[in-house]
Design a protein around this motif. Structure first.
Motif, PDB file in Angstrom:
ATOM      1  N   ARG A  38       0.831  -1.207   0.000  1.00 30.10           N
ATOM      2  CA  ARG A  38       0.000   0.000   0.000  1.00 30.10           C
ATOM      3  C   ARG A  38       0.858   1.247   0.000  1.00 30.10           C
ATOM      4  NH1 ARG A  38      -4.009  -1.270   4.905  1.00 30.10           N
ATOM      5  NH2 ARG A  38      -2.040  -2.141   5.676  1.00 30.10           N
ATOM      6  N   ASP A  54      -3.253  -2.148  -3.004  1.00 37.22           N
ATOM      7  CA  ASP A  54      -4.110  -2.433  -1.856  1.00 37.22           C
ATOM      8  C   ASP A  54      -5.023  -3.563  -2.285  1.00 37.22           C
ATOM      9  OD1 ASP A  54      -6.046  -2.582   0.111  1.00 37.22           O
ATOM     10  OD2 ASP A  54      -6.440  -0.429   0.182  1.00 37.22           O
ATOM     11  N   THR A  56      -7.473  -4.903  -0.998  1.00 40.60           N
ATOM     12  CA  THR A  56      -8.894  -4.744  -0.685  1.00 40.60           C
ATOM     13  C   THR A  56      -9.576  -3.768  -1.637  1.00 40.60           C
ATOM     14  OG1 THR A  56      -8.573  -2.948   0.917  1.00 40.60           O
ATOM     15  CG2 THR A  56      -8.409  -5.206   1.753  1.00 40.60           C
ATOM     16  N   ASP A  57      -8.846  -3.255  -2.619  1.00 45.02           N
ATOM     17  CA  ASP A  57      -9.364  -2.262  -3.564  1.00 45.02           C
ATOM     18  C   ASP A  57      -9.297  -2.841  -4.973  1.00 45.02           C
ATOM     19  OD1 ASP A  57      -9.918  -0.140  -5.216  1.00 45.02           O
ATOM     20  OD2 ASP A  57      -8.359   1.176  -4.431  1.00 45.02           O
ATOM     21  N   THR A  59      -9.914  -1.619  -7.850  1.00 48.32           N
ATOM     22  CA  THR A  59      -9.279  -0.725  -8.813  1.00 48.32           C
ATOM     23  C   THR A  59      -7.764  -0.816  -8.720  1.00 48.32           C
ATOM     24  OG1 THR A  59     -11.168   0.785  -8.747  1.00 48.32           O
ATOM     25  CG2 THR A  59      -9.094   1.674  -9.585  1.00 48.32           C
ATOM     26  N   SER A  60      -7.247  -0.883  -7.497  1.00 45.52           N
ATOM     27  CA  SER A  60      -5.811  -1.020  -7.286  1.00 45.52           C
ATOM     28  C   SER A  60      -5.304  -2.353  -7.841  1.00 45.52           C
ATOM     29  CB  SER A  60      -5.504  -0.912  -5.789  1.00 45.52           C
ATOM     30  OG  SER A  60      -4.123  -1.027  -5.530  1.00 45.52           O
TER      31      SER A  60
END
Length: 232
Positions: A38, A54, A56-57, A59-60
């Motif tokens: 992150r 990340d 948990t994202d 898009t990332s």
């Protein structure tokens, strides 16, 4: 697969097991290592490609998959430990554990699977995938889900010849276990076992005596196992 010549991506690469994975991959001749975190500015090992990620994202994750299309070894290492109990703990924190260990790992696999035909996925799990311990029950539930996930995606990716390996260990001497006073193995021991297991085609790597003991206990009466946990 062979580590030498591979192109690897490691999640949670700024510290602990992730940092050791990056160092060991380079030592063993990986052609390229994407080290993700992150906060990629905290990745200090030279010779890697640092990426912001990340897990948990979504898009990332999509951005990382686009930036690293040549990966043939995905190491899902990133994790958290919130110390939540299931009955009285903070539900938001319990969900964060599941979002990280289950959904984060699953979304990484879904994003990178198209690149991993003939490649390998390593999921870093835990002996706590197989038992519960007060103070770590949310973590255990999330790791148990990740174990089942690992077995499921192995079946689903078999047609494209993707090896899916699980790494289990008790505790490694990292920041994540700083408050744990029990036995810990050096990160290098766990990482070496995992990379050796990848090269020999193992589906499950048990990195220490504790993980081997817990796995063996699954064939027995759980009452006996938990009684031994509380015996003086």
């Amino acid at each position: 697969m062979k580590i030498s010549g591979s192109v690897a991506l490691v999640t949670g690469a700024n510290r602990g097991l992730g940092k050791q994975f990056v160092a060991s991959l380079l030592d063993r001749g990986a052609t390229k290592v994407y080290a993700t975190a992150r906060r990629p500015e905290l990745i200090t090992i030279p010779g890697v490609i640092a990426l912001r990620l990340d897990i948990t994202d979504p898009t990332s994750i999509a951005a990382a998959a686009a930036a690293a299309p040549d990966v043939n070894l995905l190491i899902n290492n990133a994790g958290i430990a919130t110390g939540q109990s299931l009955i009285t703990g903070d539900l938001a924190e319990i969900r964060r554990e599941m979002d990280t260990h289950f959904y984060g790992t699953l979304n990484m696999i879904r994003a990178f699977a198209p690149h991993l035909a003939e490649g390998t996925i390593l999921n870093v799990l835990s002996a706590l995938s197989w038992f519960s311990l007060n103070g770590s029950n949310a973590y255990s539930a999330a790791k148990a889900a990740a174990w089942s996930l690992t077995n499921g995606v192995r079946l689903e990716l078999a047609a494209q010849n993707t090896q899916v390996t699980a790494l289990h260990l008790g505790a490694a001497d990292t920041d994540l276990t700083a408050r744990y006073n029990g036995p810990k193995i050096p990160p290098l021991q766990a990482v070496t076992a995992a990379l050796d297991g990848i090269e020999t085609g193992q589906l499950e790597v048990l990195a220490d005596d504790w993980s081997r003991h817990v796995k063996a206990s699954l064939a027995g009466d759980p009452a006996a196992f938990y009684a031994s946990m509380t015996a003086p």
